[in-house]
Write a protein that holds these residues in place. Structure first.
Motif, PDB file in Angstrom:
ATOM      1  N   LYS A  46       0.812  -1.213   0.000  1.00 38.15           N
ATOM      2  CA  LYS A  46       0.000   0.000   0.000  1.00 38.15           C
ATOM      3  C   LYS A  46       0.851   1.270   0.000  1.00 38.15           C
ATOM      4  CE  LYS A  46      -3.912  -2.305   2.248  1.00 38.15           C
ATOM      5  NZ  LYS A  46      -4.822  -2.171   1.085  1.00 38.15           N
ATOM      6  N   GLU A  47       2.165   1.082  -0.193  1.00 38.28           N
ATOM      7  CA  GLU A  47       3.127   2.182  -0.277  1.00 38.28           C
ATOM      8  C   GLU A  47       3.173   3.021   1.003  1.00 38.28           C
ATOM      9  OE1 GLU A  47       2.099   4.270  -3.893  1.00 38.28           O
ATOM     10  OE2 GLU A  47       3.113   2.780  -5.133  1.00 38.28           O
ATOM     11  N   ILE A  48       3.087   2.332   2.146  1.00 39.23           N
ATOM     12  CA  ILE A  48       3.267   2.945   3.462  1.00 39.23           C
ATOM     13  C   ILE A  48       4.662   2.579   3.945  1.00 39.23           C
ATOM     14  CG2 ILE A  48       2.394   3.128   5.815  1.00 39.23           C
ATOM     15  CD1 ILE A  48       0.377   4.068   3.710  1.00 39.23           C
ATOM     16  N   GLY A  49       5.452   3.573   4.343  1.00 38.75           N
ATOM     17  CA  GLY A  49       6.842   3.335   4.699  1.00 38.75           C
ATOM     18  C   GLY A  49       7.032   2.401   5.885  1.00 38.75           C
ATOM     19  N   THR A  50       7.900   1.418   5.707  1.00 33.89           N
ATOM     20  CA  THR A  50       8.349   0.536   6.779  1.00 33.89           C
ATOM     21  C   THR A  50       9.614  -0.148   6.283  1.00 33.89           C
ATOM     22  OG1 THR A  50       7.616  -1.132   8.399  1.00 33.89           O
ATOM     23  CG2 THR A  50       7.113  -1.583   6.091  1.00 33.89           C
ATOM     24  N   PRO A  51      10.535  -0.531   7.180  1.00 37.40           N
ATOM     25  CA  PRO A  51      11.712  -1.267   6.713  1.00 37.40           C
ATOM     26  C   PRO A  51      11.296  -2.534   5.954  1.00 37.40           C
ATOM     27  CG  PRO A  51      12.028  -0.532   8.970  1.00 37.40           C
ATOM     28  CD  PRO A  51      10.603  -0.240   8.626  1.00 37.40           C
ATOM     29  N   LYS A  52      12.014  -2.845   4.884  1.00 37.08           N
ATOM     30  CA  LYS A  52      11.628  -3.983   4.043  1.00 37.08           C
ATOM     31  C   LYS A  52      11.694  -5.295   4.830  1.00 37.08           C
ATOM     32  CE  LYS A  52      13.282  -1.833  -0.227  1.00 37.08           C
ATOM     33  NZ  LYS A  52      14.314  -1.854  -1.285  1.00 37.08           N
ATOM     34  N   PRO A  53      10.635  -6.093   4.794  1.00 36.60           N
ATOM     35  CA  PRO A  53      10.664  -7.394   5.470  1.00 36.60           C
ATOM     36  C   PRO A  53      11.566  -8.359   4.732  1.00 36.60           C
ATOM     37  CG  PRO A  53       8.640  -7.165   4.187  1.00 36.60           C
ATOM     38  CD  PRO A  53       9.355  -5.847   4.096  1.00 36.60           C
ATOM     39  N   ILE A  54      12.362  -9.106   5.472  1.00 36.25           N
ATOM     40  CA  ILE A  54      13.315 -10.028   4.865  1.00 36.25           C
ATOM     41  C   ILE A  54      12.992 -11.477   5.220  1.00 36.25           C
ATOM     42  CG2 ILE A  54      15.750 -10.747   4.859  1.00 36.25           C
ATOM     43  CD1 ILE A  54      16.484  -7.781   5.159  1.00 36.25           C
ATOM     44  N   ALA A  55      12.690 -11.727   6.507  1.00 37.37           N
ATOM     45  CA  ALA A  55      12.427 -13.105   6.921  1.00 37.37           C
ATOM     46  C   ALA A  55      11.821 -13.120   8.321  1.00 37.37           C
ATOM     47  CB  ALA A  55      13.713 -13.923   6.918  1.00 37.37           C
ATOM     48  N   TYR A  56      11.289 -14.284   8.680  1.00 36.92           N
ATOM     49  CA  TYR A  56      10.975 -14.538  10.086  1.00 36.92           C
ATOM     50  C   TYR A  56      11.244 -16.006  10.374  1.00 36.92           C
ATOM     51  CZ  TYR A  56       6.460 -16.792   8.973  1.00 36.92           C
ATOM     52  OH  TYR A  56       5.479 -17.638   8.504  1.00 36.92           O
ATOM     53  N   LYS A  57      11.527 -16.278  11.637  1.00 39.09           N
ATOM     54  CA  LYS A  57      11.836 -17.648  12.042  1.00 39.09           C
ATOM     55  C   LYS A  57      11.068 -17.985  13.310  1.00 39.09           C
ATOM     56  CE  LYS A  57      15.527 -20.747  13.616  1.00 39.09           C
ATOM     57  NZ  LYS A  57      16.937 -20.868  14.068  1.00 39.09           N
ATOM     58  N   GLU A  58      10.537 -19.208  13.351  1.00 40.56           N
ATOM     59  CA  GLU A  58       9.845 -19.717  14.542  1.00 40.56           C
ATOM     60  C   GLU A  58      10.452 -21.063  14.926  1.00 40.56           C
ATOM     61  OE1 GLU A  58       5.380 -17.944  13.598  1.00 40.56           O
ATOM     62  OE2 GLU A  58       5.887 -20.005  13.035  1.00 40.56           O
ATOM     63  N   THR A  59      10.653 -21.246  16.217  1.00 35.38           N
ATOM     64  CA  THR A  59      11.068 -22.543  16.748  1.00 35.38           C
ATOM     65  C   THR A  59       9.939 -23.058  17.624  1.00 35.38           C
ATOM     66  OG1 THR A  59      13.382 -21.824  16.789  1.00 35.38           O
ATOM     67  CG2 THR A  59      12.830 -23.796  18.040  1.00 35.38           C
ATOM     68  N   THR A  60       9.521 -24.281  17.390  1.00 39.34           N
ATOM     69  CA  THR A  60       8.378 -24.833  18.121  1.00 39.34           C
ATOM     70  C   THR A  60       8.725 -26.172  18.767  1.00 39.34           C
ATOM     71  OG1 THR A  60       7.549 -25.915  16.119  1.00 39.34           O
ATOM     72  CG2 THR A  60       6.708 -23.697  16.595  1.00 39.34           C
TER      73      THR A  60
END
Length: 253
Positions: free
Chosen positions: A85-99
């Protein structure tokens, strides 16, 4: 489980290494009670900003493991929506979950690190040069967010990064993204309440109200009175919480 943004698949090795060695490497940026943020330079143009969320207590391990998205996953997904939506935020790169069989153990959100010139907090706490101009541009940024139906629930002074373009214009970036609501449209009260946490200063609220009224077509008097009412209610809530903590400390003695 590691999820990478498509355009960063080529950095999988570097990202994995940073996550695996998070506790012993990286440059510490924030050492909070709940979360830790570290920086990991990749090259001259990219530094990874990795946020490690505090391990949830037992009940929330189950909740985040089976019933609700983790804070890391929500941060990743919400950042993707903001950029669409062209709203400024740092570019997302990854996420990690340990379960484990119980549920979520730990989680990490990885994004591009933004080297900003200030946060909104400086506008509140200092007489910042060009402060009114920045404030009015911030209102345009927030209005665009509202027009896109985005309710950023942690719209607080420390969660907007600001970059100076040195031509009289500024770029704004939202951080700490895991609490958001998305609406088809936002009503007037929701918009005003969304701005109630951003400053306790009446003068700043008046400037924000003036600019918001100009670009939205809402009546300026109504904008100011509503925004200021919500601001006062929010500040009163902070005072009550502080007083309650003082009383609890007294009774513990």
């Amino acid at each position: 489980m590691l999820k990478l943004f498509p355009t960063y698949q080529n950095l999988e090795k570097e990202i994995k290494q940073s996550l695996e060695n998070f506790s012993t490497t990286g440059d510490l940026l924030v050492a909070g009670k709940r979360n830790i943020i570290k920086l990991f330079p990749v090259n001259d143009s990219l530094t990874l900003n990795i946020k490690s969320f505090k391990k949830p207590f037992l009940l929330n391990q189950i909740v985040y493991g089976y019933f609700r998205k983790s804070k890391a996953k929500r941060s990743f997904e919400y950042a993707t929506i903001l950029l669409e939506k062209e709203i400024g935020t740092p570019k997302p790169i990854a996420y990690k979950e340990t379960t484990s069989f119980l549920g979520l153990l730990d989680s990490y959100y990885v994004c591009e690190h933004i080297y900003c010139d200030l946060t909104y907090r400086e506008l509140v706490e200092t007489e910042y040069p060009d402060g009114e101009n920045i404030l009015r541009q911030f209102v345009h940024f927030t209005y665009k967010m509202h027009e896109n139906g985005i309710e950023f629930k942690d719209h607080t002074p420390g969660n907007t990064l600001i970059k100076n373009n040195f031509d009289g214009t500024y770029n704004f970036y939202l951080v700490d993204l895991n609490r958001m609501n998305f609406h088809k449209s936002m009503d007037f009260a929701t918009r005003m309440k969304n701005l109630s946490k951003i400053t306790p200063k009446q003068k700043m609220v008046a400037i924000m109200s003036n600019e918001y009224a100009k670009i939205s077509g809402f009546d300026e008097k109504s904008v100011f009175e509503t925004m200021w009412q919500f601001t006062q209610e929010f500040q009163l809530g902070i005072i009550k919480k502080k007083n309650l903590k003082k009383k609890l400390k007294f009774w513990k003695k």
